[in-house]
Design a protein around this motif. Structure first.
Motif, short mmCIF file in Angstrom:
data_model
loop_
_atom_site.label_atom_id
_atom_site.label_comp_id
_atom_site.label_asym_id
_atom_site.label_seq_id
_atom_site.Cartn_x
_atom_site.Cartn_y
_atom_site.Cartn_z
N PHE A 32 0.83 -1.21 0.00
CA PHE A 32 0.00 0.00 0.00
C PHE A 32 0.86 1.26 0.00
O PHE A 32 0.62 2.18 -0.79
N ILE A 33 1.88 1.30 0.85
CA ILE A 33 2.75 2.48 0.91
C ILE A 33 3.53 2.64 -0.39
O ILE A 33 3.69 3.75 -0.90
N THR A 34 3.99 1.51 -0.95
CA THR A 34 4.70 1.58 -2.23
C THR A 34 3.77 2.08 -3.34
O THR A 34 4.16 2.91 -4.16
N GLY A 35 2.55 1.59 -3.34
CA GLY A 35 1.59 2.04 -4.36
C GLY A 35 1.24 3.52 -4.24
O GLY A 35 1.16 4.23 -5.24
N ILE A 36 1.05 3.99 -3.02
CA ILE A 36 0.76 5.41 -2.81
C ILE A 36 1.95 6.26 -3.26
O ILE A 36 1.78 7.31 -3.90
N GLY A 42 4.30 9.46 -9.84
CA GLY A 42 3.78 9.51 -11.21
C GLY A 42 2.99 10.78 -11.48
O GLY A 42 3.12 11.39 -12.54
N LEU A 43 2.18 11.20 -10.51
CA LEU A 43 1.42 12.43 -10.66
C LEU A 43 2.34 13.64 -10.77
O LEU A 43 2.13 14.51 -11.63
N ALA A 44 3.36 13.69 -9.93
CA ALA A 44 4.31 14.80 -10.00
C ALA A 44 5.07 14.81 -11.32
O ALA A 44 5.28 15.87 -11.92
N GLY A 82 13.04 7.85 -10.47
CA GLY A 82 12.41 7.95 -9.15
C GLY A 82 11.37 6.86 -8.91
O GLY A 82 11.35 6.23 -7.85
N MET A 83 10.52 6.62 -9.91
CA MET A 83 9.49 5.60 -9.74
C MET A 83 10.09 4.20 -9.70
O MET A 83 9.64 3.35 -8.92
#
Length: 99
Positions: A32-36, A42-44, A82-83
């Motif tokens: 969950f933390i990795t996905g968030i 990705g949004l940034a 980064g991702m």
């Protein structure tokens, strides 16, 4: 910070810590933390990419076009790095948590 917010934060932390006692819950929290983190990165990256693509359209001269293209390339490269780094950190944490 209001007392209700503090109580909610304490409740959420208690639930997460209770979940982390079990290996399956630990993996769920890590995923969950990795996905968030992936969503935020990705949004940034996409928002920065839109800005740099917009600067390509606003460029007037050849030098400004080259600068905008270099900025777009840099944003794509840094977003990917980064991702990927965050994903591998999450996978590493899962490997450490599995007995």
């Amino acid at each position: 910070m209001k007392i209700q917010t503090l109580a909610f934060v304490i409740l959420v932390l208690a639930v997460v810590m209770a979940m982390c006692r079990d290996p399956a819950g630990r993996i769920g929290v890590i995923v969950f933390i990795t996905g968030i983190g992936e969503v935020f990165l990705g949004l940034a990256a996409v928002m920065a990419l839109f800005q740099t693509i917009g600067s390509i359209g606003l460029a007037r001269g050849l030098l400004e076009h080259a600068e905008a293209l270099a900025a777009t390339t840099l944003v794509l490269a840094l977003g990917t790095v980064g991702m990927t780094f965050w994903l591998f950190v999450g996978a590493w944490c899962i490997q450490l948590s599995v007995p």
